[in-house]
Enzyme design. Structure first.
Site, mmCIF file in Angstrom:
data_model
loop_
_atom_site.group_PDB
_atom_site.id
_atom_site.type_symbol
_atom_site.label_atom_id
_atom_site.label_comp_id
_atom_site.label_asym_id
_atom_site.label_seq_id
_atom_site.Cartn_x
_atom_site.Cartn_y
_atom_site.Cartn_z
ATOM 1 N N ASP A 63 1.587 5.993 -2.205
ATOM 2 C CA ASP A 63 2.050 4.697 -2.688
ATOM 3 C C ASP A 63 2.384 4.697 -4.169
ATOM 4 O OD1 ASP A 63 2.208 2.805 -0.702
ATOM 5 O OD2 ASP A 63 0.065 2.363 -0.724
HETATM 6 C C1 GLC Z 1 -3.984 3.869 0.246
HETATM 7 C C2 GLC Z 1 -2.997 3.129 1.093
HETATM 8 C C3 GLC Z 1 -2.185 4.095 1.919
HETATM 9 C C4 GLC Z 1 -1.581 5.152 1.056
HETATM 10 C C5 GLC Z 1 -2.627 5.821 0.196
HETATM 11 C C6 GLC Z 1 -2.049 6.790 -0.777
HETATM 12 O O1 GLC Z 1 -4.953 4.460 1.033
HETATM 13 O O2 GLC Z 1 -3.652 2.222 1.943
HETATM 14 O O3 GLC Z 1 -1.185 3.419 2.629
HETATM 15 O O4 GLC Z 1 -0.936 6.079 1.869
HETATM 16 O O5 GLC Z 1 -3.338 4.843 -0.515
HETATM 17 O O6 GLC Z 1 -1.330 6.162 -1.785
HETATM 18 C C1 GLC Z 2 -2.616 2.332 -2.545
HETATM 19 C C2 GLC Z 2 -3.090 3.299 -3.567
HETATM 20 C C3 GLC Z 2 -3.420 2.636 -4.842
HETATM 21 C C4 GLC Z 2 -2.321 1.706 -5.275
HETATM 22 C C5 GLC Z 2 -1.906 0.767 -4.160
HETATM 23 C C6 GLC Z 2 -0.723 -0.037 -4.549
HETATM 24 O O1 GLC Z 2 -3.696 1.590 -2.167
HETATM 25 O O2 GLC Z 2 -4.224 4.016 -3.137
HETATM 26 O O3 GLC Z 2 -3.703 3.575 -5.833
HETATM 27 O O4 GLC Z 2 -2.731 0.979 -6.375
HETATM 28 O O5 GLC Z 2 -1.617 1.485 -3.016
HETATM 29 O O6 GLC Z 2 -0.397 -0.960 -3.565
#
Ligand code: GLC
Ligand code: GLC
Length: 825
Positions: free
Chosen positions: A493
């Site tokens: 993300d």
């Molecule tokens: C969080 C989000 C997931 C994403 C991951 C890595 O666990 O829920 O959708 O793939 O972060 O950014």
């Molecule tokens: C996922 C990631 C996090 C980020 C978020 C944004 O959860 O793990 O680091 O802040 O996405 O939506």
């Protein structure tokens, strides 16, 4: 240092002191009504949606931590104490909390008075039950005053925490008998209310927080409790609470039990009132709510016996569920996690997605498109029917072009416009989830279900068409190297290569200020190569030979593209940014090597034939491995790069910036099994498994019975400290890695493949697996000390023939138990 231990026979984690390094929580509830419950009785509950229908208030990010819960205050012999330790932090003579499957027990004692609380949500009812037993363990008579306490949330948790100018004027309650009814907004558009009831007559009550606590007092010092007398206060606006005052007497050796019910009740719109509010009356005559559903609920749980029966039912439910997959092995930590806790966490992530935990406020994210699809992977064997309807719900938030809403609301099941779409890995996870469902169940009929696009019935098409659009979306959104465009982000993300945000506070994912059409993701290509063959196979098995062939070719071409543009010499690249520059390549100053593309590419089998897969995993081990797991990338970004997005916004070693992001560690585990390296696979499995770090709790801090999303990486000052337990894709992937790839019991389209890949020291183990209406008791004999390779399998005494895929147990579907003996070597 340890704060408890696993009681494997009881399927409980037993916490032996209340001051755990962080609140260690459990989840109550299985379908519609849920509670979060800490080892000191903290937490809150909600009906279906933690944001929209929250019953009790909880203070996130509070000092002290874990503020708000179902509290009981005890006044006896001049002493006032809270038997769950919090909120008074009472010095207890005894304390224990047992977190089990869907229930928790707290027992404690002080001054010869023993306290036992069992808390759970009955299977089919919308309430938390708290059964309290007091026992006089002394030789003298005891007069005891008990005060209960919950604070009501005014339903919409976000509004409840922000809109005080309104909320301080809307709170309303009724009290009748021993039940407190919280009915804020019932006078207008709500036809539901909450109850907080006890099954004995009460000496008094309070419903106004300020009256009960005193304006300048905390939960640790409630004025009313110290005065030992309730005020019968009636909340009118401000903060409605529920407190019962019970007076009781206990002879030496005597026990008394009280059943508290904290529940959600709903009436049909035309039966809301027992006596409707009269327009002519003054402000306090607000009408009398229809209490019929509340009374039925209270009646149902009016005795300790009824409560015990409901608890038995819950236990039977969990025994049946966990009976569907269980392991026996010498390594108890692996066995208990795989058989019990990991699956339990998978159920919780399936239910909650990323909504409510002690790190997710329940008001932020709804269900994630990619998250929910991955959560299915660890859940589908437990309740396949629920996985089926979840897949259809998720698919309904897909757009006609195959892209998808990144998140959707559980209550309305509608896509969330604030976040929108454009996360270009999302579509592929739908194929991944649907294929897992079909492999588990053999139920191809799901493909014919008509499912809306964009929640619009007029746009409905079969689920198969949804999968096709997912597949094609990836194929038709490629960049200069022919790799898939990353969009706003892929699985990571925080790799926001098109967002370029320089304004503090702006969302990295939704700042669509740059449409490069250039930034590409090697990870999405690898995911495509991993799920594409499943799509092709589904086509082939449903009479779509041409489509199967087209898909097979597309996958082969994508693999070719990865070979050509996604290989860096010693590992797989991660991405190309919006300027076409490499990310995760040896020439990068920071972020030279990433875990995700390497794990997924090898999982997909890329590079197996020519040694590159092994090179990639060796590079991962050399550069990313630590004693606590594999970090996401190295070197960590030391400064903020607007062209990379949120990833470089984190301090080095945390989260996506070189934290140990546990979610993708199992990808390496699985990849190692593809190379047949069982010892390495098991090592990576163990590192993130919390049961192996039970002695290390002062550093790790979070629950030793559940996975955390992240453990701080070696660049962080707090290297080894975990954060964000419970709601993480780690749960599903860890379960897939141990059950399907290490122990090697893997559902395939034709049946159950047996293909273990274990450390050579694992000499034997056995698995009981329910699969398509038959039970397989599989014992694996590895006295040969192999890491991979099956010599022979017998099914009910008959030798099984090896197919092209290996030894595949047929789906016998006869409801019977079958003995399977496997010889490795
Ligand atoms: C969080 C989000 C997931 C994403 C991951 C890595 O666990 O829920 O959708 O793939 O972060 O950014
Ligand atoms: C996922 C990631 C996090 C980020 C978020 C944004 O959860 O793990 O680091 O802040 O996405 O939506």
């Amino acid at each position: 240092m340890k704060f408890g231990y696993f009681d494997d026979d009881a399927r409980e984690y037993v916490i032996t002191r209340p001051d755990t390094p962080y609140p260690w929580i459990n989840y109550l509830g299985s379908e519609n009504f849920y509670g979060l419950f800490s080892n000191t009785s903290g937490g809150y509950c909600f009906y279906r949606d933690a944001r929209m229908l929250r019953l009790t208030r909880y203070r996130y990010n509070n000092a002290p931590t874990d503020s708000g819960g179902r509290y009981f205050y005890i006044c006896e012999g001049g002493d006032v104490w809270t038997p769950s330790w919090m909120p008074m932090k009472s010095a207890l003579d005894r304390y224990e909390c047992r977190h089990g499957m869907g229930y928790s027990r707290i027992s404690s004692a002080k001054n010869g008075l023993a306290f036992a609380q069992i808390s759970f949500v009955p299977l089919k009812d919308n309430c938390e039950i708290h059964k309290i037993t007091l026992t006089n363990e002394s030789t003298a008579d005891k007069d005891v005053d008990i005060f209960s306490f919950v604070e009501f949330c005014l339903w919409n948790a976000f509004d409840d925490m922000t809109n005080f100018q309104r909320n301080y004027s809307i709170g309303e309650v009724e009290v009748e008998g021993s039940c407190i009814y919280h009915k804020t907004e019932y006078r207008e558009r709500r036809s539901h209310y909450a109850i907080w009831a006890v099954n004995v007559p009460i000496a008094g009550f309070d419903t106004d927080r300020e009256t009960f606590l005193g304006l300048y007092n905390g939960f640790d010092c409630p004025k009313t409790v110290f005065a030992k007398k309730a005020n019968n206060s009636a909340a009118s606006g401000w903060a409605p609470i529920g407190s019962h005052h019970i007076r009781t007497h206990l002879a030496p050796g005597e026990s008394k039990t009280f059943v508290f019910t904290l529940g959600y009740c709903e009436n049909p719109d035309n039966q809301k009132w027992e006596r409707a509010p009269q327009p002519s009356e003054a402000n306090n005559a607000l009408g009398v709510i229809n209490k019929a559903p509340a009374k039925a609920l209270m009646e149902k749980y009016s005795t300790a016996e009824a409560v015990d029966r409901a608890l038995d039912e819950l236990n039977r439910y969990w025994s049946a569920l966990l009976g569907r997959f269980s392991v026996e092995a010498e390594d108890k930590r692996m066995a208990r996690m795989a058989s019990v806790w990991n699956q339990y966490q998978c159920m919780v992530t399936f239910n909650m997605s990323r909504s409510a935990s002690y790190f997710e406020s329940g008001i932020g994210r709804g269900m994630g498109f990619r998250d929910s699809n991955q959560d299915l992977l660890g859940f589908v064997h437990l309740v396949p029917e629920r996985a089926r309807s979840r897949i259809l719900d998720i698919a309904a938030t897909q757009f006609p072009d195959g892209s998808a809403y990144h998140q959707y609301q559980p209550l309305t099941k509608r896509g969330n416009n604030d976040v929108g779409s454009g996360f270009n890995d999302d579509p592929l996870w739908l194929i991944c989830g649907a294929a897992a469902y079909i492999r588990e169940t053999g139920d191809y009929s799901i493909l014919d279900e008509k499912v809306p696009f964009d929640n619009d019935e007029k746009l409905a098409e079969s689920l198969f068409i949804h999968l096709k659009r997912s597949f094609d979306y990836t194929l038709t959104h490629t960049g200069p190297h022919g790799l898939p465009l990353i969009g706003r982000a892929d699985w990571n993300d925080c790799l926001n290569l098109n967002c370029f945000s320089k304004t503090p506070g702006e969302s990295f994912q939704t700042t669509a200020n740059f449409e490069s059409g250039i930034a590409e993701s090697v990870l999405i290509a690898a995911i495509f190569a991993f799920v594409g063959p499943d799509y092709a196979e589904i086509c082939r098995r449903t009479g779509r030979a041409e489509e199967a062939e087209r898909a097979g070719k597309a996958v082969a071409a994508m693999v070719e593209t990865v070979n050509r543009h996604g290989w860096d010499g010693n590992w797989f690249l991660r991405a190309y940014d919006a300027y076409g520059k490499k990310i995760g390549g040896r020439e990068c100053e920071d972020g030279q090597i990433f875990i995700e593309s390497n794990g997924f590419a090898v999982m997909a089998g890329i590079g197996l034939e020519d040694g590159r897969a092994q090179k990639a995993l060796d590079s991962v081990k050399e550069r990313l491995d630590t004693p606590y797991g594999i970090v996401l990338q190295q070197p960590a970004y030391k400064e903020y790069h607007p062209e990379l997005g949120e990833i470089s916004s984190y301090p080095p070693g945390y989260k996506e910036n070189a934290g140990i992001f546990c979610h993708n560690n199992p990808w390496i585990t699985i990849a190692e099994t593809r190379l047949g390296r069982g010892t390495r696979a098991f090592e990576t499995y163990k590192k993130i498994n919390p049961a192996y770090r039970e002695d290390d709790n002062l550093l790790r801090r979070l629950e030793p019975y559940v996975y955390a999303q992240m453990v701080a990486g070696r660049d962080a000052p707090r290297f080894g400290e975990a954060k964000n337990s419970w709601l993480t894709g780690t749960a599903a992937w860890a379960f897939v890695s141990i059950s399907q790839y290490i122990l090697g019991i893997r559902p395939v389209f034709d049946g159950l493949l047996i293909d273990p890949c274990v450390p050579s020291s694992m000499k034997n183990f056995s698995v009981t697996r329910h699969f398509r209406n038959a039970v397989y008791r599989i014992t694996v004999d590895n006295t040969a000390g192999a890491e991979k390779g099956v010599k022979s399998v017998t099914l009910d005494g008959q030798a099984l023939e090896r197919s092209a895929d290996g030894f595949v147990l047929p789906a016998l579907g006869d409801g019977k138990t079958h003995e399977v003996i496997t010889l490795m070597g």
